[in-house]
Design a protein around this motif. Structure first.
Motif, short mmCIF file in Angstrom:
data_model
loop_
_atom_site.label_atom_id
_atom_site.label_comp_id
_atom_site.label_asym_id
_atom_site.label_seq_id
_atom_site.Cartn_x
_atom_site.Cartn_y
_atom_site.Cartn_z
N ALA A 43 42.57 -22.85 97.66
CA ALA A 43 43.56 -22.82 96.56
C ALA A 43 44.43 -21.58 96.65
CB ALA A 43 42.84 -22.88 95.22
N LEU A 44 43.84 -20.45 97.01
CA LEU A 44 44.60 -19.21 97.07
C LEU A 44 45.57 -19.17 98.25
CD1 LEU A 44 41.70 -16.92 95.96
CD2 LEU A 44 43.89 -17.15 94.76
N LEU A 68 50.70 -10.40 96.73
CA LEU A 68 49.73 -9.41 97.21
C LEU A 68 48.33 -9.76 96.72
CD1 LEU A 68 49.11 -6.64 98.56
CD2 LEU A 68 49.55 -5.62 96.31
N TRP A 69 48.21 -10.11 95.46
CA TRP A 69 46.90 -10.44 94.88
C TRP A 69 46.36 -11.77 95.40
CZ3 TRP A 69 43.63 -7.37 92.45
CH2 TRP A 69 44.11 -6.15 91.97
N THR A 70 47.21 -12.78 95.50
CA THR A 70 46.70 -14.07 95.98
C THR A 70 46.31 -14.00 97.45
OG1 THR A 70 48.95 -14.89 96.41
CG2 THR A 70 47.94 -15.50 94.29
N ALA A 71 47.12 -13.30 98.25
CA ALA A 71 46.79 -13.16 99.67
C ALA A 71 45.50 -12.36 99.85
CB ALA A 71 47.93 -12.50 100.43
N GLY A 72 45.35 -11.27 99.11
CA GLY A 72 44.14 -10.45 99.22
C GLY A 72 42.90 -11.19 98.76
N THR A 73 43.02 -11.90 97.65
CA THR A 73 41.87 -12.65 97.14
C THR A 73 41.53 -13.82 98.06
OG1 THR A 73 42.61 -12.03 94.92
CG2 THR A 73 40.90 -13.70 95.07
N ALA A 74 42.54 -14.45 98.65
CA ALA A 74 42.29 -15.53 99.62
C ALA A 74 41.50 -14.98 100.81
CB ALA A 74 43.60 -16.14 100.09
N SER A 113 41.58 -14.83 109.79
CA SER A 113 42.35 -13.80 110.48
C SER A 113 43.80 -13.80 110.04
CB SER A 113 42.27 -13.99 112.00
OG SER A 113 40.94 -13.92 112.43
N VAL A 114 44.39 -14.98 109.95
CA VAL A 114 45.79 -15.09 109.50
C VAL A 114 45.91 -14.64 108.04
CG1 VAL A 114 47.66 -16.73 109.02
CG2 VAL A 114 46.43 -16.83 111.20
N ALA A 115 44.93 -15.02 107.21
CA ALA A 115 44.95 -14.59 105.80
C ALA A 115 44.86 -13.07 105.70
CB ALA A 115 43.83 -15.26 105.03
N GLY A 116 44.04 -12.47 106.54
CA GLY A 116 43.93 -11.00 106.56
C GLY A 116 45.23 -10.35 107.02
#
Length: 168
Positions: A43-44, A68-74, A113-116
């Motif tokens: 979802a994130l 920033l928050w959604t990417a970090g939480t994902a 890895s891509v999310a990071g």
């Protein structure tokens, strides 16, 4: 009409595979923890893509903070789900023996890895969201589809992680 021997003779490789335990090793009240935890990063990831599109359309810096928050939480939720999935992969012989499990694992690790990278980009260079963050979000969405397809195949086609109790 010629009938092949495949329809009457069982495949010994599939028989050996089906004999291996494929129930979840990490479950809460019979519910596999990995299957429950993947919904949050999924979802994130899609939420981050939506936020990037909103930023592209509006240029409102609010969406940069949300992204920033959604990417970090994902990323963090994906790492947590990935740890549980890796433990399942290594501990359960019936999961480890299936090719689809490894395809799912490779797609999921690539996705994490891509999310990071997406989160790191936003931390270090918030203005680079367009176009690089948006492209990373699109790639993450595609990888989510690939990992999810293989994960769904494991559950629905192979019955991986299911703890079915007999009906009385």
């Amino acid at each position: 009409m010629v009938e092949t021997s495949q329809s009457t003779t069982p495949n010994p490789v599939i028989e050996q595979l089906e004999e291996k335990d494929k129930t979840s090793a990490i479950a809460v009240a019979g519910h596999p923890l990995h299957a429950m935890s993947v919904h949050f990063p999924i979802a994130l990831v899609f939420g981050t893509l939506a936020v990037d599109v909103f930023y592209w359309w509006t240029a409102d810096p609010f969406w940069l903070r949300v992204g920033l928050w959604t990417a970090g939480t994902a990323f963090v939720a994906g790492v947590a789900a990935g740890i549980v999935g890796t433990v399942e992969l290594l501990l359960v012989p019936g999961i480890r023996a299936r090719v689809a499990s490894w395809a799912h694992a490779i797609a999921a690790v690539t996705l994490i890895s891509v999310a990071g990278a997406n989160w790191g980009l936003r931390l270090l260079e918030p203005d680079a969201v367009l176009p690089h963050g948006l492209l990373l979000s699109c790639l993450a969405a595609v990888l989510t589809g690939v990992a999810g397809w293989h994960g769904g195949k494991l559950i629905f086609d192979h019955g991986i992680g299911l703890m079915v109790s007999p009906k009385d």
